[in-house]
Design an enzyme around this catalytic site. Structure first.
Site, mmCIF file in Angstrom:
data_model
loop_
_atom_site.group_PDB
_atom_site.id
_atom_site.type_symbol
_atom_site.label_atom_id
_atom_site.label_comp_id
_atom_site.label_asym_id
_atom_site.label_seq_id
_atom_site.Cartn_x
_atom_site.Cartn_y
_atom_site.Cartn_z
ATOM 1 N N SER A 125 -2.139 5.873 0.566
ATOM 2 C CA SER A 125 -1.046 5.515 -0.334
ATOM 3 C C SER A 125 0.297 5.924 0.242
ATOM 4 C CB SER A 125 -1.250 6.223 -1.681
ATOM 5 O OG SER A 125 -0.098 6.114 -2.492
ATOM 6 N N TYR A 149 -2.062 14.011 -6.529
ATOM 7 C CA TYR A 149 -2.699 12.769 -6.083
ATOM 8 C C TYR A 149 -2.286 12.436 -4.651
ATOM 9 C CZ TYR A 149 -3.065 7.751 -5.312
ATOM 10 O OH TYR A 149 -3.304 6.514 -4.752
ATOM 11 N N LYS A 153 -4.496 12.330 -0.883
ATOM 12 C CA LYS A 153 -4.480 11.252 0.108
ATOM 13 C C LYS A 153 -4.069 11.783 1.480
ATOM 14 C CE LYS A 153 -5.628 7.694 -2.463
ATOM 15 N NZ LYS A 153 -6.913 6.985 -2.249
#
Length: 337
Positions: A125, A149, A153
């Site tokens: 991402s 989050y 990643k």
């Protein structure tokens, strides 16, 4: 043609990618626990493609289940989507995100190595970049994610890079998505988030259809054309095609590559809202809200590297993104339910 295992295959991006893989003639297996997805998406994919993926219900944190899948299917490549993905929720439940996204990937990579599966395409991402030091983001921009989050990643990227470097025959492609939107032009598959949506487009659709009263626009004081956040939105069908190109690239290469997947063109929240109002033929009420913790003002992709290495570029524009989203939602107001 290749045998490809797709983790999180019933999800939004996973289902569109499986459709593209099947249409290209690949043999596919989906591995998904359906926490944020529905098996109905894969039934519809089979009808659209005229062929079906094999389907296994399972969790990437379950090594026994993974080993059984690798022994049974013997994939040549893995496209790894499975993971929790809500920025706000990750700040509230960081350990759950680290356990699922990071520990789950460790289990997957160990099972791949044990079964001699050397190719992985990872769903990363643009959130790994954090606040922009310069724009557009290129793949050499420093990594500084602003939420758990994004950190999962970034950590998984490093883990995959180390895994690939430890195995001379291995190949990894880390795809840093910008903002996936849109739906297959058939209107049969699309984004179907559980509960209150975290992403802009499904929130807009629910307001447009009367399921929610108004759109919350988080912040109008960013340094953008109209003060609202600017993002590089990419059509999910273009994103699916990028995975096909990445799988083909990984087949013939060793080592690890990181690539942005975007359009190189930004749209603000209000510009996206205006485009959707044209697609739906109605005004959509909204309210300006405080900024969300962890959000960045602008995010824009440099896309030359993907074009050079994968011979891939996005084809869909904002009008197509809005039209296909509304087509999906108007045909499926309750999603897959």
């Amino acid at each position: 043609m290749a045998k490809v295992l797709v983790t999180g295959g019933a999800g939004y991006i996973g289902s569109h990618t499986i459709l593209a893989l099947l249409r290209a003639g690949h043999e596919v297996m989906s591995f998904d626990n359906y926490v944020n997805s529905s098996p109905e998406s894969l039934r519809r994919v089979a009808k659209l493609a005229g062929s079906a993926a094999q389907i296994v219900r399972g969790d990437i944190c379950d090594r026994v289940a993974l080993d059984a899948v690798f022994a049974r299917f013997v994939p040549e490549a893995v496209i790894h989507f499975a993971g929790l993905k809500a920025v706000g929720e990750s700040a509230e439940k960081p350990l759950e995100y680290y356990r699922n996204n990071v520990s789950g990937t460790l289990e997957l990579l160990e099972s791949m190595k044990a079964h001699n599966c050397r190719q992985i395409i990872f769903s990363s991402s643009a959130t790994v970049y954090g606040d922009a030091q310069y724009l557009p983001f290129d793949e050499n921009h420093p990594i500084n994610p602003t939420n758990p989050y994004g950190r999962t990643k970034a950590f998984v990227e490093e883990i995959i890079r180390d895994w690939v470097n430890s195995w001379p025959e291995a190949s990894g492609v880390l795809l840093r998505y910008f903002n996936p939107v849109g739906a297959d032009e058939s209107g049969r598959i699309g984004e179907d988030p559980r509960g209150i949506p975290n992403n802009l487009m499904p929130f807009i659709t629910r307001v447009a259809s009367g399921q929610l009263s108004q759109l919350g626009v988080f912040g109008d004081d960013y340094e953008t054309r109209d003060g609202t956040g600017e993002r590089d939105y990419i059509h999910v069908s273009d994103l699916a095609d990028a995975h096909l190109a990445a799988q083909s690239f990984a087949e013939s290469k060793v080592g690890c590559e990181v690539l942005n997947v975007g359009t190189g063109v930004g749209a603000t929240v209000l510009e996206m809202l205006s485009g959707f109002e044209r697609a739906a033929g109605k005004k959509i009420p909204f309210e300006i809200m405080p900024r969300r913790l962890g959000d960045v003002g602008r995010s824009l992709a440099a896309v030359e590297r993907a074009a050079d290495l994968l011979n891939w570029r996005a084809k869909h524009d904002l009008t197509s993104m809005c039209n296909t989203t509304w087509n999906w939602h108007s045909k499926n107001p309750s999603g897959y339910d």
